[in-house]
Write a protein that holds these residues in place. Structure first.
Motif, mmCIF file in Angstrom:
data_model
loop_
_atom_site.group_PDB
_atom_site.id
_atom_site.type_symbol
_atom_site.label_atom_id
_atom_site.label_comp_id
_atom_site.label_asym_id
_atom_site.label_seq_id
_atom_site.Cartn_x
_atom_site.Cartn_y
_atom_site.Cartn_z
ATOM 1 N N UNK A 121 58.422 39.203 51.891
ATOM 2 C CA UNK A 121 59.329 38.459 50.735
ATOM 3 C C UNK A 121 60.453 38.202 51.219
ATOM 4 N N UNK A 122 61.253 36.929 50.811
ATOM 5 C CA UNK A 122 62.489 36.910 51.021
ATOM 6 C C UNK A 122 63.463 37.693 50.224
ATOM 7 N N UNK A 123 64.755 38.248 50.893
ATOM 8 C CA UNK A 123 65.643 38.970 50.415
ATOM 9 C C UNK A 123 66.400 37.960 49.444
ATOM 10 N N UNK A 124 67.261 38.234 48.638
ATOM 11 C CA UNK A 124 68.087 37.647 47.795
ATOM 12 C C UNK A 124 68.877 36.525 48.442
ATOM 13 N N UNK A 125 69.408 36.968 49.796
ATOM 14 C CA UNK A 125 70.227 35.793 50.271
ATOM 15 C C UNK A 125 69.252 34.660 50.608
ATOM 16 N N UNK A 126 68.325 34.978 51.291
ATOM 17 C CA UNK A 126 67.302 34.057 51.705
ATOM 18 C C UNK A 126 66.605 33.190 50.496
ATOM 19 N N UNK A 127 66.409 34.125 49.277
ATOM 20 C CA UNK A 127 65.707 33.305 48.315
ATOM 21 C C UNK A 127 66.651 32.275 47.774
ATOM 22 N N UNK A 128 67.789 32.876 47.617
ATOM 23 C CA UNK A 128 68.997 31.767 47.257
ATOM 24 C C UNK A 128 69.110 30.491 48.090
ATOM 25 N N UNK A 186 55.463 42.296 50.126
ATOM 26 C CA UNK A 186 56.439 42.007 49.125
ATOM 27 C C UNK A 186 57.664 43.007 49.452
ATOM 28 N N UNK A 187 58.824 42.649 48.653
ATOM 29 C CA UNK A 187 60.086 43.787 48.862
ATOM 30 C C UNK A 187 59.738 44.900 48.244
ATOM 31 N N UNK A 188 58.976 44.821 47.104
ATOM 32 C CA UNK A 188 58.529 46.504 46.595
ATOM 33 C C UNK A 188 57.830 47.148 47.571
ATOM 34 N N UNK A 189 56.762 46.494 48.454
ATOM 35 C CA UNK A 189 56.122 47.228 49.429
ATOM 36 C C UNK A 189 56.885 47.626 50.702
ATOM 37 N N UNK A 190 57.831 46.733 51.004
ATOM 38 C CA UNK A 190 58.801 47.147 52.461
ATOM 39 C C UNK A 190 59.697 48.347 51.745
ATOM 40 N N UNK A 191 60.193 48.354 50.700
ATOM 41 C CA UNK A 191 61.035 49.224 50.153
ATOM 42 C C UNK A 191 60.315 50.788 50.250
ATOM 43 N N UNK A 230 70.329 44.850 46.628
ATOM 44 C CA UNK A 230 69.220 45.110 46.100
ATOM 45 C C UNK A 230 67.857 43.847 46.290
ATOM 46 N N UNK A 231 66.524 44.811 46.426
ATOM 47 C CA UNK A 231 65.375 44.126 46.965
ATOM 48 C C UNK A 231 64.985 43.522 45.688
ATOM 49 N N UNK A 232 65.461 42.420 45.228
ATOM 50 C CA UNK A 232 64.996 41.521 44.204
ATOM 51 C C UNK A 232 63.640 40.736 44.059
ATOM 52 N N UNK A 233 62.929 40.608 43.424
ATOM 53 C CA UNK A 233 61.821 39.287 43.823
ATOM 54 C C UNK A 233 62.432 38.060 43.830
ATOM 55 N N UNK A 234 61.708 37.186 44.683
ATOM 56 C CA UNK A 234 62.159 35.985 44.724
ATOM 57 C C UNK A 234 62.414 35.196 43.429
ATOM 58 N N UNK A 235 61.488 35.404 42.486
ATOM 59 C CA UNK A 235 61.510 34.685 41.183
ATOM 60 C C UNK A 235 62.801 35.298 40.321
#
Length: 158
Positions: free
Chosen positions: A83-90, A105-110, A124-129
């Motif tokens: 899942x995209x990090x916040x930088x990539x999602x933006x 997902x970012x949650x899984x990765x964490x 912070x590992x924020x969800x894309x949405x």
């Protein structure tokens, strides 16, 4: 529900993540696919040199901004191993790319990184949405997520 094509492109993103690991980098890979199913751009992580903005999803956004029309970007799909990090999602949101499909997902990765002894990252590992509220997102894919986890485990051993 992912289609056979989704799974094929997502598997390619995981292969690219493995290529990154084999090159001495963190295992992340991504593929940009047109509405017609043509692979337009693919890349893997290039952060080992110290520039932690060298994510494949960010490279896709930059490439798409310079090579695709607004309509082509909106119709394209990004397949990514994680899942995209916040930088990539933006970047994805600013460029106006379409659907995102991720293997893990970012949650899984964490969770995995904590289990493997890695500390939290600086972002912070924020969800894309959370970053791009209107993003159309599918994932994770449990089978491919297991392959991604195995890549991160190999990273510890390397």
């Amino acid at each position: 529900m992912l289609s056979a094509d989704d799974r094929r492109f997502l598997a390619r993103a995981v292969e690219l993540a493995e290529d990154a690991l084999l090159a001495g980098d963190e295992p992340f890979g991504s593929v940009l696919v047109s509405a017609d199913g043509e692979v337009l751009f693919e890349d893997h992580n290039h952060v080992a040199g110290g520039d932690h903005t060298q994510h494949p999803e960010f490279a896709i956004a930059r490439w798409a901004a310079g090579h695709l029309t607004e309509a082509e970007r909106a119709a394209a799909v990004v397949y990514t191993s994680g899942e995209h990090c916040p930088m990539c999602a933006a970047a994805h949101g600013w460029v106006g790319l379409g659907r995102i499909v991720y293997a893990s997902s970012s949650a899984q990765l964490g969770e995995w990184l904590a289990e493997l002894g890695f500390g939290p990252g600086p972002v912070a590992p924020l969800p894309i949405q959370t970053v791009v509220p209107g993003a159309v997102v599918d994932g994770p894919d449990e089978e491919l997520a297991a392959r991604v986890r195995a890549l991160h485990e190999r990273r510890v051993v390397s």
